[in-house]
Write a protein that holds these residues in place. Structure first.
Motif, PDB file in Angstrom:
ATOM      1  N   CYS A   1       4.299  10.804 -11.402  1.00  0.00           N
ATOM      2  CA  CYS A   1       4.639   9.442 -11.816  1.00  0.00           C
ATOM      3  C   CYS A   1       3.706   8.968 -12.935  1.00  0.00           C
ATOM      4  CB  CYS A   1       4.513   8.471 -10.641  1.00  0.00           C
ATOM      5  SG  CYS A   1       5.661   8.788  -9.293  1.00  0.00           S
TER       6      CYS A   1
ATOM      7  N   SER B   1       5.105   0.669  -5.797  1.00  0.00           N
ATOM      8  CA  SER B   1       4.873   0.323  -4.394  1.00  0.00           C
ATOM      9  C   SER B   1       6.161  -0.138  -3.737  1.00  0.00           C
ATOM     10  CB  SER B   1       3.813  -0.779  -4.271  1.00  0.00           C
ATOM     11  OG  SER B   1       4.374  -2.052  -4.555  1.00  0.00           O
ATOM     12  N   GLU B   2       6.206  -0.022  -2.419  1.00  0.00           N
ATOM     13  CA  GLU B   2       7.390  -0.445  -1.676  1.00  0.00           C
ATOM     14  C   GLU B   2       7.589  -1.952  -1.756  1.00  0.00           C
ATOM     15  OE1 GLU B   2      10.873   0.085   0.282  1.00  0.00           O
ATOM     16  OE2 GLU B   2       9.525   1.685  -0.388  1.00  0.00           O
TER      17      GLU B   2
ATOM     18  N   ASN C   1       5.966   9.517  -4.142  1.00  0.00           N
ATOM     19  CA  ASN C   1       4.626  10.105  -4.122  1.00  0.00           C
ATOM     20  C   ASN C   1       4.634  11.633  -4.108  1.00  0.00           C
ATOM     21  OD1 ASN C   1       5.453  10.525  -1.530  1.00  0.00           O
ATOM     22  ND2 ASN C   1       3.809   9.367  -0.553  1.00  0.00           N
TER      23      ASN C   1
ATOM     24  N   GLU D   1       2.333   3.865 -10.893  1.00  0.00           N
ATOM     25  CA  GLU D   1       2.536   3.811  -9.448  1.00  0.00           C
ATOM     26  C   GLU D   1       3.591   2.769  -9.098  1.00  0.00           C
ATOM     27  OE1 GLU D   1      -0.869   3.426  -6.984  1.00  0.00           O
ATOM     28  OE2 GLU D   1      -1.719   5.361  -7.574  1.00  0.00           O
TER      29      GLU D   1
ATOM     30  N   ARG E   1       3.076   3.893  -1.422  1.00  0.00           N
ATOM     31  CA  ARG E   1       3.428   4.396  -2.752  1.00  0.00           C
ATOM     32  C   ARG E   1       4.767   5.102  -2.707  1.00  0.00           C
ATOM     33  NH1 ARG E   1       0.284   9.089  -6.201  1.00  0.00           N
ATOM     34  NH2 ARG E   1       1.666   9.032  -8.026  1.00  0.00           N
ATOM     35  N   ARG E   2       5.647   4.745  -3.609  1.00  0.00           N
ATOM     36  CA  ARG E   2       6.948   5.385  -3.711  1.00  0.00           C
ATOM     37  C   ARG E   2       6.892   6.585  -4.656  1.00  0.00           C
ATOM     38  NH1 ARG E   2      11.429   3.227  -2.334  1.00  0.00           N
ATOM     39  NH2 ARG E   2      12.542   3.708  -4.290  1.00  0.00           N
TER      40      ARG E   2
ATOM     41  N   SER F   1       0.809  -1.225   0.000  1.00  0.00           N
ATOM     42  CA  SER F   1       0.000   0.000   0.000  1.00  0.00           C
ATOM     43  C   SER F   1       0.838   1.268   0.000  1.00  0.00           C
ATOM     44  CB  SER F   1      -0.922   0.013   1.231  1.00  0.00           C
ATOM     45  OG  SER F   1      -1.827  -1.066   1.198  1.00  0.00           O
TER      46      SER F   1
END
Length: 390
Positions: free
Chosen positions: A28, A33-34, A24, A31, A21-22, A19
């Motif tokens: 971007c 995610s980590e 952010n 998306e 988001r990198r 959940s």
């Protein structure tokens, strides 16, 4: 029969990473995610480690687990601020991370070194490999942003910083031929979403799913008293088990199992395309090594120390009774299959808990739970994990 030490809280922690988001604060085009970042990093560091002599794989995987979990706890801090905070508050931050994670990892001895790892960062080969993989994947991600909006505020500065980091890692990165091609190919699994036929929160990718399977299989190996080599193999087997989907995409189970002869034919096709698109870019020994984790991935198996042949086992107990020694290079495909099913179950249940549900998710979770909740291995009631989410 005893339940595993793997906790519900730790399993949920892994999904928090999906959940997060990198980038952010940037424009971007897609998306990031980590969880996907960490999975991609794991893939790259495996490639780097396989090209270096003298790697301590126990250290490497322990360090990876420490960094993965700590980044989930601290990831909202922007990297430049994070590094400045570490200059004066490293011990306090390490204590905070340990305070959050200790109740979730309690029982697994390898995590007792987590706090010291952050208070006294090592400068050994394993930490250098992880840092190189971390920066390489960050640069891979940021390349999308840079090409999409190069004139954005701070974008050029970040690009310059990443290029300097990669230059420092050049002696490590340059040892892997075709690294850019292979890393990009692995990265494609970030774009393939699981349960693609239904909305789900958080959406997880095939690559994120692979890391979840690897992480769970690695930890459950301690519960099952697997030898050192088998523990490492379970991490690698989980991480690489869906690698052929780079080339075939995800074919859902009802189609695989519902069309007569399709699954075996698909395996033949996977072997062909893997040889054509991946294995031919690796030296023969490395290709053979990684092939061990992508073919017959859910078989219990070992490598005969004399003939070097891969031997599959039908018995539920033979692997553990006869081949649970480093020299046999064993893999419990049954454990990997269980973790694969556990991941699918949690992908559905956690979405339902967030209020995003469908008949596909509800029936899918129920079917998996009915199938797996009575799973026992080596006297450990693995299926008890399903009851935690009932």
């Amino acid at each position: 029969m005893t339940p595993p030490l793997l906790s519900k809280a730790l399993l949920e922690r892994l999904f928090v990473a999906a959940s997060i988001r990198r980038w952010n604060d940037q424009a971007c085009p897609i998306e990031f995610s980590e969880l996907d970042k960490q999975a991609h990093k794991a893939m790259v560091v495996v490639l780097l480690a396989k090209h270096h002599v003298g790697v301590d794989w126990d250290k490497l995987l322990s360090y990876f687990c420490f960094e993965f979990l700590s980044r989930v706890v601290l990831t909202d801090i922007k990297p430049p601020i994070h590094y400045k905070l570490l200059e004066k508050h490293r011990i306090d931050l390490a204590a905070y991370v340990w305070g959050v994670l200790e109740p979730e990892v309690r029982g697994y001895g390898l995590f007792l070194a987590l706090q010291d790892y952050f208070c006294n960062p090592p400068k050994d080969l394993e930490s250098q490999l992880l840092k190189a993989a971390h920066d390489y994947v960050s640069a891979w991600e940021f390349g999308f942003i840079y090409r999409f909006y190069p004139k954005g505020y701070g974008v050029q500065d970040i690009q310059d910083s990443l290029e300097k980091s990669l230059a420092k890692h050049a002696p490590i990165l340059e040892k892997v031929a075709h690294l850019e091609l292979l890393a990009s190919m692995f990265g494609q699994l970030r774009f393939q979403k699981r349960w693609s036929q239904t909305p789900r929160v958080p959406p997880t990718s095939v690559l994120g799913h692979a890391l979840f399977v690897a992480f769970c299989a690695f930890l459950l190996s301690f519960d099952l008293k697997a030898c050192r080599q088998m523990r490492l193999n379970h991490f690698l087997g989980g991480l690489l088990h869906d690698l052929p989907e780079v080339l075939t995409r995800d074919i859902i189970s009802p189609i695989k199992h519902g069309v007569k002869g399709l699954e075996s034919h698909l395996k033949d096709l996977e072997a062909e395309v893997m040889q054509e698109h991946i294995w031919r870019y690796l030296d023969a020994d490395l290709a053979q090594d990684l092939r061990y984790f992508t073919e017959k991935e859910f078989d219990d198996r070992y490598i005969d120390p004399t003939t070097k042949e891969v031997k599959s086992l039908e018995s539920n107990t033979a692997l553990w009774e006869c081949f649970n020694e480093d020299r046999f290079n064993g893999v419990s495909g049954r454990l990997l299959k269980f973790c694969d099913q556990l991941s699918a179950f949690l992908e559905a249940k956690i979405s339902i808990a967030h209020g995003i549900k469908s008949d596909v998710l509800v029936h899918g979770a129920k079917k998996i739970q009915q199938k797996c909740q009575s799973t026992f291995l080596q006297g450990v009631h693995l299926g008890a994990l399903f009851g935690e989410f009932a």
